[in-house]
Design a protein around this motif. Structure first.
Motif, PDB file in Angstrom:
ATOM      1  N   THR A   1      -3.839 -10.253   3.062  1.00 35.30           N
ATOM      2  CA  THR A   1      -4.279  -9.181   3.952  1.00 35.30           C
ATOM      3  C   THR A   1      -4.121  -9.539   5.419  1.00 35.30           C
ATOM      4  O   THR A   1      -4.425  -8.731   6.286  1.00 35.30           O
ATOM      5  CB  THR A   1      -5.750  -8.840   3.678  1.00 35.30           C
ATOM      6  OG1 THR A   1      -6.567  -9.957   4.052  1.00 35.30           O
ATOM      7  CG2 THR A   1      -5.964  -8.520   2.205  1.00 35.30           C
ATOM      8  N   ARG A   2      -3.672 -10.746   5.712  1.00 32.34           N
ATOM      9  CA  ARG A   2      -3.488 -11.183   7.097  1.00 32.34           C
ATOM     10  C   ARG A   2      -2.054 -10.872   7.517  1.00 32.34           C
ATOM     11  O   ARG A   2      -1.112 -11.554   7.126  1.00 32.34           O
ATOM     12  CB  ARG A   2      -3.785 -12.667   7.226  1.00 32.34           C
ATOM     13  CG  ARG A   2      -5.253 -13.005   6.911  1.00 32.34           C
ATOM     14  CD  ARG A   2      -5.472 -14.493   6.842  1.00 32.34           C
ATOM     15  NE  ARG A   2      -6.862 -14.799   6.502  1.00 32.34           N
ATOM     16  CZ  ARG A   2      -7.295 -16.010   6.174  1.00 32.34           C
ATOM     17  NH1 ARG A   2      -6.442 -17.032   6.143  1.00 32.34           N
ATOM     18  NH2 ARG A   2      -8.564 -16.201   5.882  1.00 32.34           N
ATOM     19  N   THR A   3      -1.916  -9.846   8.318  1.00 27.91           N
ATOM     20  CA  THR A   3      -0.585  -9.330   8.647  1.00 27.91           C
ATOM     21  C   THR A   3       0.345 -10.375   9.246  1.00 27.91           C
ATOM     22  O   THR A   3       1.497 -10.497   8.803  1.00 27.91           O
ATOM     23  CB  THR A   3      -0.704  -8.110   9.577  1.00 27.91           C
ATOM     24  OG1 THR A   3      -1.476  -7.111   8.912  1.00 27.91           O
ATOM     25  CG2 THR A   3       0.667  -7.551   9.921  1.00 27.91           C
ATOM     26  N   PRO A   4      -0.053 -11.154  10.266  1.00 29.39           N
ATOM     27  CA  PRO A   4       0.894 -12.132  10.835  1.00 29.39           C
ATOM     28  C   PRO A   4       1.374 -13.154   9.805  1.00 29.39           C
ATOM     29  O   PRO A   4       2.556 -13.512   9.779  1.00 29.39           O
ATOM     30  CB  PRO A   4       0.083 -12.799  11.961  1.00 29.39           C
ATOM     31  CG  PRO A   4      -0.978 -11.812  12.304  1.00 29.39           C
ATOM     32  CD  PRO A   4      -1.330 -11.140  11.018  1.00 29.39           C
ATOM     33  N   VAL A   5       0.444 -13.626   8.958  1.00 24.73           N
ATOM     34  CA  VAL A   5       0.823 -14.609   7.944  1.00 24.73           C
ATOM     35  C   VAL A   5       1.791 -13.985   6.945  1.00 24.73           C
ATOM     36  O   VAL A   5       2.821 -14.581   6.584  1.00 24.73           O
ATOM     37  CB  VAL A   5      -0.427 -15.139   7.211  1.00 24.73           C
ATOM     38  CG1 VAL A   5      -0.030 -16.061   6.063  1.00 24.73           C
ATOM     39  CG2 VAL A   5      -1.337 -15.866   8.187  1.00 24.73           C
TER      40      VAL A   5
ATOM     41  N   PRO B   1      -8.685  -6.821  -6.194  1.00 24.14           N
ATOM     42  CA  PRO B   1      -8.115  -6.877  -4.841  1.00 24.14           C
ATOM     43  C   PRO B   1      -7.291  -8.146  -4.650  1.00 24.14           C
ATOM     44  O   PRO B   1      -7.512  -9.151  -5.339  1.00 24.14           O
ATOM     45  CB  PRO B   1      -9.343  -6.863  -3.932  1.00 24.14           C
ATOM     46  CG  PRO B   1     -10.467  -7.331  -4.790  1.00 24.14           C
ATOM     47  CD  PRO B   1     -10.159  -6.885  -6.177  1.00 24.14           C
ATOM     48  N   PRO B   2      -6.334  -8.121  -3.715  1.00 24.56           N
ATOM     49  CA  PRO B   2      -5.466  -9.284  -3.503  1.00 24.56           C
ATOM     50  C   PRO B   2      -6.217 -10.428  -2.824  1.00 24.56           C
ATOM     51  O   PRO B   2      -7.323 -10.246  -2.301  1.00 24.56           O
ATOM     52  CB  PRO B   2      -4.370  -8.735  -2.598  1.00 24.56           C
ATOM     53  CG  PRO B   2      -5.035  -7.640  -1.843  1.00 24.56           C
ATOM     54  CD  PRO B   2      -6.001  -7.009  -2.807  1.00 24.56           C
TER      55      PRO B   2
ATOM     56  N   LEU C   1       1.427  -2.683   5.496  1.00 24.40           N
ATOM     57  CA  LEU C   1       1.030  -1.865   4.352  1.00 24.40           C
ATOM     58  C   LEU C   1       0.227  -2.671   3.332  1.00 24.40           C
ATOM     59  O   LEU C   1      -0.703  -2.141   2.709  1.00 24.40           O
ATOM     60  CB  LEU C   1       2.267  -1.250   3.701  1.00 24.40           C
ATOM     61  CG  LEU C   1       2.987  -0.175   4.525  1.00 24.40           C
ATOM     62  CD1 LEU C   1       4.327   0.177   3.905  1.00 24.40           C
ATOM     63  CD2 LEU C   1       2.115   1.061   4.656  1.00 24.40           C
ATOM     64  N   LEU C   2       0.580  -3.944   3.151  1.00 24.26           N
ATOM     65  CA  LEU C   2      -0.198  -4.797   2.256  1.00 24.26           C
ATOM     66  C   LEU C   2      -1.632  -4.945   2.756  1.00 24.26           C
ATOM     67  O   LEU C   2      -2.590  -4.860   1.975  1.00 24.26           O
ATOM     68  CB  LEU C   2       0.458  -6.177   2.153  1.00 24.26           C
ATOM     69  CG  LEU C   2       1.700  -6.289   1.252  1.00 24.26           C
ATOM     70  CD1 LEU C   2       2.368  -7.644   1.441  1.00 24.26           C
ATOM     71  CD2 LEU C   2       1.331  -6.077  -0.217  1.00 24.26           C
ATOM     72  N   ALA C   3      -1.761  -5.132   4.066  1.00 26.88           N
ATOM     73  CA  ALA C   3      -3.104  -5.286   4.631  1.00 26.88           C
ATOM     74  C   ALA C   3      -3.899  -3.990   4.512  1.00 26.88           C
ATOM     75  O   ALA C   3      -5.087  -4.007   4.154  1.00 26.88           O
ATOM     76  CB  ALA C   3      -2.990  -5.709   6.095  1.00 26.88           C
ATOM     77  N   ALA C   4      -3.243  -2.852   4.781  1.00 30.26           N
ATOM     78  CA  ALA C   4      -3.944  -1.564   4.704  1.00 30.26           C
ATOM     79  C   ALA C   4      -4.382  -1.263   3.275  1.00 30.26           C
ATOM     80  O   ALA C   4      -5.471  -0.718   3.045  1.00 30.26           O
ATOM     81  CB  ALA C   4      -3.031  -0.451   5.223  1.00 30.26           C
ATOM     82  N   GLY C   5      -3.553  -1.633   2.293  1.00 31.09           N
ATOM     83  CA  GLY C   5      -3.881  -1.350   0.905  1.00 31.09           C
ATOM     84  C   GLY C   5      -5.054  -2.161   0.379  1.00 31.09           C
ATOM     85  O   GLY C   5      -5.643  -1.797  -0.645  1.00 31.09           O
ATOM     86  N   ALA C   6      -5.378  -3.250   1.066  1.00 29.82           N
ATOM     87  CA  ALA C   6      -6.489  -4.090   0.615  1.00 29.82           C
ATOM     88  C   ALA C   6      -7.838  -3.615   1.148  1.00 29.82           C
ATOM     89  O   ALA C   6      -8.879  -4.109   0.696  1.00 29.82           O
ATOM     90  CB  ALA C   6      -6.240  -5.533   1.040  1.00 29.82           C
ATOM     91  N   ARG C   7      -7.847  -2.683   2.070  1.00 27.58           N
ATOM     92  CA  ARG C   7      -9.104  -2.241   2.665  1.00 27.58           C
ATOM     93  C   ARG C   7      -9.918  -1.422   1.655  1.00 27.58           C
ATOM     94  O   ARG C   7      -9.391  -0.504   1.019  1.00 27.58           O
ATOM     95  CB  ARG C   7      -8.823  -1.404   3.907  1.00 27.58           C
ATOM     96  CG  ARG C   7      -8.189  -2.207   5.041  1.00 27.58           C
ATOM     97  CD  ARG C   7      -7.745  -1.330   6.173  1.00 27.58           C
ATOM     98  NE  ARG C   7      -6.986  -2.116   7.147  1.00 27.58           N
ATOM     99  CZ  ARG C   7      -6.012  -1.623   7.912  1.00 27.58           C
ATOM    100  NH1 ARG C   7      -5.686  -0.344   7.807  1.00 27.58           N
ATOM    101  NH2 ARG C   7      -5.383  -2.403   8.766  1.00 27.58           N
TER     102      ARG C   7
END
Length: 598
Positions: free
Chosen positions: A465-469, A459-460, A515-521
């Motif tokens: 996974t923090r969308t705003p950042v 996992p990343p 999408l990056l955040a969703a893919g890490a779930r």
């Protein structure tokens, strides 16, 4: 005179207008010779003509505007000259512009006067500069004109006057065409002219056009390149066109704000509502207005005498292409080729499921690459070129494609439906899209190649996974910074410039971050692993040795009865950037024969 008896000499044939004219003359059955400054220009012209269905290259003559004879080669039987030569370039000095656009005209008219069989000399002038008084210019008038208009437009104004006066003095039969802003081919939109109006469209695409210069009545008319060429090809055969000038344009071209609004709606970007008077644009710094001072004289409310051109076109059965359609095809071509920053050929927009989608490679190829994050289809161009019968597409909401995550199901269905994609190559997030497409419609996808399938790898980092950042970082990162982040070195910054440009356009960075955040779930990753287990077709997993499958991923691969794994030594999560040939070789080695669908 019949077409078979005509022998046309085209000057400036390797230029934008000249190429289309040579094509139109050849299709009309006219023998064509071209005069260029070097063999290289003729070779480029020949390759362009071949790509457009004309395998027979015109005769290659050499032109030297410093020599009295002008042309090196046989041209005594030339019956018509089409002068498309000159420099379309802003920022020239007055002397440079006069040499390129005035002195060349004087030399061409002198050549025409020496040819015994000449029936017509056709000069390409311009809609803002045509119709000049042919009386000789005084030095005072010349200085004032060049000071007021700038070197480029002033040289074209002077050239128009010199052409008329010299042709009359030497008894040369002439015709003048004054085209509007020449945009792309009416069928394909093709254009490699990126100055003037195209620059404004570029800023619109990039989201950097804060205000429209001029007012609601500002009129920048256009004409399709192929229509202009067909019109010019007919001029020498019509006796009534001798000593006549024609303003060629569509009077119904939308006013500039409406024209840009039309393109903005097509691009799915916001059109600027603010207007800024031309007088104010002149006073503001160029870094702020993004406008070349020499282009501002074209922002006018003037209208032009087009009746004679319309009558000529109607008499010769020339149908004016629909202007709005031509504008949008031209806008598509400009964006697809990144306004001259991308290599020519094999780039287009399509509309699967009604979603405006960027695609590169072979149209309708059965092997389709779905790129990962945060990169675009352009990063896969070397792999696609190596594969041959393949294409790469930007997913909806990413790269240069419109749409959003909600469009993916219908978009993927359209991509794989009918005689569409048979072999999906999904990279990182694209691997998830490939699995969803294959399992949603069993039997439509023969093979999956999953490059760096993130849900089978570690996992990343939590920061990713923090969308705003992520959104803040992606909207500001440089090509060098992104290359360092993705590959560990800045060596691949050049390959990532287009990805960075896309991330700064519209909501692409925000979509990428979500999408990056969703893919890490964990639930998302498990769902994709479950779908992969269900897929009955061939699966080829391609990973880099520096970004391997996790033990869980290896176990899943071992469970699949029709799965193979390729490890690319020294590669990380983006092997298409660092090891494109190895990636292409891996994909090609495992690609199945294409089996036609029933």
């Amino acid at each position: 005179m019949s077409a078979a008896e005509r022998h046309a000499l085209v000057l400036g044939a390797s230029g934008f207008i000249g190429r289309h004219l040579v094509l139109a003359l050849d299709r009309a059955g006219v023998r064509v010779s071209t005069a260029g400054r070097s063999p290289g220009s003729h070779q480029r012209l020949a390759r362009w003509l071949a790509r457009h269905g004309q395998d027979r290259a015109p005769a290659d003559l050499r032109v030297d505007f410093t020599r009295l004879s002008l042309i090196e080669g046989e041209c005594e039987d030339v019956t018509e000259i089409h002068n498309c030569a000159g420099a379309y370039r802003f920022g020239m000095s007055a002397d440079e512009a006069r040499r390129a656009n005035v002195d060349t005209v004087r030399a061409v008219v002198a050549l025409a006067a020496r040819l015994p069989r000449l029936r017509r000399l056709v000069q390409v002038s311009g809609y803002r500069v045509g119709g000049q008084d042919p009386a000789p210019w005084s030095e005072e008038r010349r200085r004032e004109t060049y000071r007021t208009l700038g070197a480029y437009e002033a040289s074209r104004v002077e050239a128009d006057a010199v052409f008329r006066s010299e042709a009359e003095r030497l008894g040369v039969p002439w015709s003048i065409v004054n085209p509007a802003s020449v945009i792309g081919d009416s069928v394909t939109g093709e254009s490699d002219q990126y100055l003037g109006l195209a620059q404004t469209v570029r800023h619109l695409w990039q989201g950097t056009l804060a205000a429209v210069p001029g007012n609601t009545r500002t009129f920048v008319p256009v004409v399709a390149a192929d229509h202009l060429a067909r019109f010019m090809a007919r001029l020498p055969e019509d006796e009534t066109a001798e000593r006549a000038a024609y303003w060629l344009m569509d009077d119904e071209t939308p006013a500039l704000p409406d024209l840009l609004a039309l393109i903005a709606a097509h691009y799915r970007v916001g059109a600027p509502r603010a207007r800024i008077p031309v007088a104010l644009v002149r006073r503001l710094p160029r870094w702020l207005t993004r406008a070349d001072p020499e282009t501002l004289t074209f922002l006018s409310e003037d209208r032009y005498p087009t009746d004679s051109a319309h009558a000529f076109a109607a008499h010769h059965g020339l149908t004016v292409p629909d202007t709005a359609t031509t504008i949008l095809r031209w806008a598509d071509h400009l964006a697809a080729h990144r306004f001259g920053d991308a290599p020519p050929g094999g780039r287009r927009f399509t509309t699967p499921a009604g979603v405006r989608t960027f695609e590169l490679g072979e149209p309708d190829a059965p092997t389709v690459v779905l790129p990962g994050l945060p990169v675009n289809a352009d990063t896969w161009a070397p792999v696609v070129a190596d594969l041959g019968d393949a294409r790469a597409v930007d997913l909806p909401g990413l790269g240069m494609s419109a749409g959003a995550r909600e469009d993916w199901p219908s978009w993927l269905g359209a991509l794989t439906g009918g005689a569409g994609a048979r072999h999906l190559v999904g990279h990182s997030l694209g691997a998830a899209a490939a699995i969803e497409a294959a399992t949603a419609r069993p039997g439509t996808v023969d093979r999956l190649t999953l490059v760096s399938p993130f849900f089978l790898q570690a996992p990343p980092a939590r920061t990713a996974t923090r969308t705003p950042v992520s959104r803040w970082y992606l909207s500001r990162v440089s090509p060098e910074g992104l290359a360092e982040r993705l590959t560990g070195t800045t060596a691949h910054a050049g390959a990532l410039r287009t990805s960075v440009a896309d991330l700064r356009r519209g909501g692409v960075a925000a979509t990428t971050a979500r999408l990056l955040a969703a893919g890490a779930r964990p639930r998302r990753r498990e769902d994709l692993r479950a779908k992969l287990r269900e897929y009955p077709g061939h699966v080829h997993l391609v990973v880099g040795s520096r970004d391997p499958l996790t033990p869980e991923g290896q176990a899943l691969a071992a469970m699949l009865s029709r799965a193979t794994v390729t490890v690319i030594d020294g590669a990380g999560h983006h092997p298409q950037l660092t090891h494109p040939r190895d990636v292409a070789r891996a994909i090609r080695a495992r690609a199945p024969a294409v089996i036609p669908r029933a």
